[in-house]
Design a protein around this motif. Sequence first.
Motif, short mmCIF file in Angstrom:
data_model
loop_
_atom_site.label_atom_id
_atom_site.label_comp_id
_atom_site.label_asym_id
_atom_site.label_seq_id
_atom_site.Cartn_x
_atom_site.Cartn_y
_atom_site.Cartn_z
N LYS A 89 0.82 -1.21 0.00
CA LYS A 89 0.00 0.00 0.00
C LYS A 89 0.86 1.26 0.00
CE LYS A 89 -3.89 -2.16 2.41
NZ LYS A 89 -4.71 -2.18 3.64
N PHE A 90 2.06 1.20 0.54
CA PHE A 90 2.92 2.38 0.60
C PHE A 90 3.18 2.93 -0.80
CE2 PHE A 90 4.74 0.30 4.60
CZ PHE A 90 3.87 0.99 5.42
N GLN A 91 3.59 2.06 -1.70
CA GLN A 91 3.91 2.50 -3.06
C GLN A 91 2.64 2.86 -3.83
OE1 GLN A 91 6.29 -0.26 -5.28
NE2 GLN A 91 6.35 1.01 -7.12
N LYS A 92 1.61 2.06 -3.65
CA LYS A 92 0.39 2.28 -4.43
C LYS A 92 -0.24 3.64 -4.11
CE LYS A 92 -4.10 0.30 -5.62
NZ LYS A 92 -4.99 -0.87 -5.53
N TYR A 93 -0.16 4.08 -2.86
CA TYR A 93 -0.83 5.31 -2.48
C TYR A 93 0.11 6.50 -2.28
CZ TYR A 93 -4.93 2.43 -2.10
OH TYR A 93 -5.97 1.57 -2.41
N ALA A 94 1.37 6.34 -2.71
CA ALA A 94 2.32 7.44 -2.61
C ALA A 94 1.87 8.65 -3.42
CB ALA A 94 3.70 6.98 -3.07
N ARG A 111 -1.11 9.56 -4.02
CA ARG A 111 -2.22 10.25 -3.35
C ARG A 111 -1.70 11.23 -2.30
NH1 ARG A 111 -7.33 6.93 -1.30
NH2 ARG A 111 -7.45 6.70 -3.57
N MET A 112 -0.61 10.86 -1.65
CA MET A 112 0.00 11.78 -0.70
C MET A 112 0.45 13.05 -1.41
SD MET A 112 1.00 12.51 2.37
CE MET A 112 1.07 10.98 3.29
N ASP A 113 1.05 12.90 -2.58
CA ASP A 113 1.48 14.07 -3.36
C ASP A 113 0.28 14.94 -3.73
OD1 ASP A 113 4.07 13.14 -3.25
OD2 ASP A 113 3.97 12.13 -5.20
N LEU A 114 -0.83 14.30 -4.10
CA LEU A 114 -2.04 15.03 -4.45
C LEU A 114 -2.58 15.80 -3.26
CD1 LEU A 114 -4.54 15.67 -6.24
CD2 LEU A 114 -5.52 13.50 -5.45
N ILE A 115 -2.62 15.15 -2.11
CA ILE A 115 -3.13 15.79 -0.90
C ILE A 115 -2.29 17.01 -0.55
CG2 ILE A 115 -3.34 15.49 1.61
CD1 ILE A 115 -4.23 12.60 1.03
N ILE A 116 -0.98 16.85 -0.60
CA ILE A 116 -0.09 17.97 -0.26
C ILE A 116 -0.30 19.13 -1.23
CG2 ILE A 116 2.34 18.69 -0.24
CD1 ILE A 116 2.99 15.90 0.90
N ALA A 117 -0.42 18.84 -2.52
CA ALA A 117 -0.65 19.89 -3.51
C ALA A 117 -1.98 20.59 -3.27
CB ALA A 117 -0.62 19.29 -4.92
N ASP A 118 -3.02 19.82 -2.96
CA ASP A 118 -4.35 20.40 -2.70
C ASP A 118 -4.33 21.30 -1.48
OD1 ASP A 118 -5.48 19.16 -4.87
OD2 ASP A 118 -6.44 17.55 -3.72
N VAL A 119 -3.68 20.83 -0.42
CA VAL A 119 -3.65 21.61 0.82
C VAL A 119 -2.80 22.87 0.66
CG1 VAL A 119 -2.92 21.59 3.24
CG2 VAL A 119 -4.12 19.62 2.29
N LYS A 120 -1.70 22.76 -0.07
CA LYS A 120 -0.88 23.95 -0.34
C LYS A 120 -1.69 25.01 -1.05
CE LYS A 120 3.91 22.31 -0.53
NZ LYS A 120 5.09 22.10 -1.41
N ALA A 121 -2.55 24.58 -1.97
CA ALA A 121 -3.39 25.50 -2.74
C ALA A 121 -4.66 25.88 -1.98
CB ALA A 121 -3.75 24.88 -4.07
N ARG A 122 -4.83 25.32 -0.79
CA ARG A 122 -6.01 25.57 0.05
C ARG A 122 -7.31 25.28 -0.71
NH1 ARG A 122 -5.08 29.61 4.94
NH2 ARG A 122 -2.86 29.20 5.31
#
Length: 257
Positions: free
Chosen positions: A127-132, A134-145
Motif C-alpha cells: 500500500k505504501f507505493q500504491k498510495y504514494a 495520493r500523498m502528493d495530491l493531498i499535499i498539492a491540494d492543501v498547499k493551494a487551500r
Amino acid sequence: MIIYFSGTGNSLTTARKIAEALNEQKMPMAEAVKKDISSEERIGLIYPSYDFAPPPAVQRMLPMLNINPKAYVFVIITCGAQAGISSWYAKHVFKQKGIRVAYCHKIRMPDCAGIAYGRNPNKQTWKFQKYASRMDLIIADVKARRSAYHFSGWDLLGWFSMYTKMGQKMIKPFQPSVNAERCIGCGTCARICPIGNITMQERDGQKPLAVTGPECTACLSCVHFCPHQAMTLGGKHIDKSWQYHHPDVKLKDMILR
C-alpha cells in the motif's frame, strides 16, 4: 499546525510528511487539546479509522481543540480500506463550533487491527507505493487551500459503530489484555500508550505487571510494540512476526510523539 493521533506510526508518518511539505509544526492530539492553537491559520487533523469511525479517544478530543473559525482546516484519515464516517465526524463537530472543514481525504495503510481477523499487516506494505501519489495530491491540494471532500463508503457501518450499543461492543475484541506470564515489567506499553491507559503495578517480590485501564481506545500500540509479546487480543497470543509498526517509525518516536 498538523495535529495527529497514532497507534503504530501510520498517522504519525503521514503527519510528518505533510508537516515537512507545508513547513508546519506537528503535534500529538493529546497535547494539542491542552494548548491554545487559536492563532494557527492552517490546521491539519490526521488520525486513523477504527471500525469505520474515529477512534474513541479522537471522538473525545476533537471537540476540545481550540481552533480559529477562520483557519483553513483539513482532515486526512489513515485506514486499512474504508474511512467510513471518520472525516464526517470532524466536519460535524466543528460545524457546531462555527468552524468549516475545507478538505477531506484518506490514505490507505497496512491494517494494524487486521491481526484480530487473522490478517498480517506486514503483508500489506504494498500500500505504501500504491498510495504514494495520493500523498502528493493531498499535499498539492492543501498547499493551494483547495476545498474538496473525498468521502469513503460504508457510512452506515460507521454510524452503527459510533451510535449504537452493539456498535460500541464491536471495539471490545480489539482491546488488549496482559499475559502475566509473559510480561516482564519493562514498562514499554505504559510509555507508549497515547492516552496513558496502561500503568505498572508493583508486586511483592516480583517484577511490576502492566495493567490496562478502562479507557482503552483500541489503537493496539501496546500489542504491536511489546518486546515480549505479552499483550493478547481476545486471549490470543500475537506472534512477533505479526507485530507491525510503520517502517519509518521507531519505538522512541512513538514514546516522544
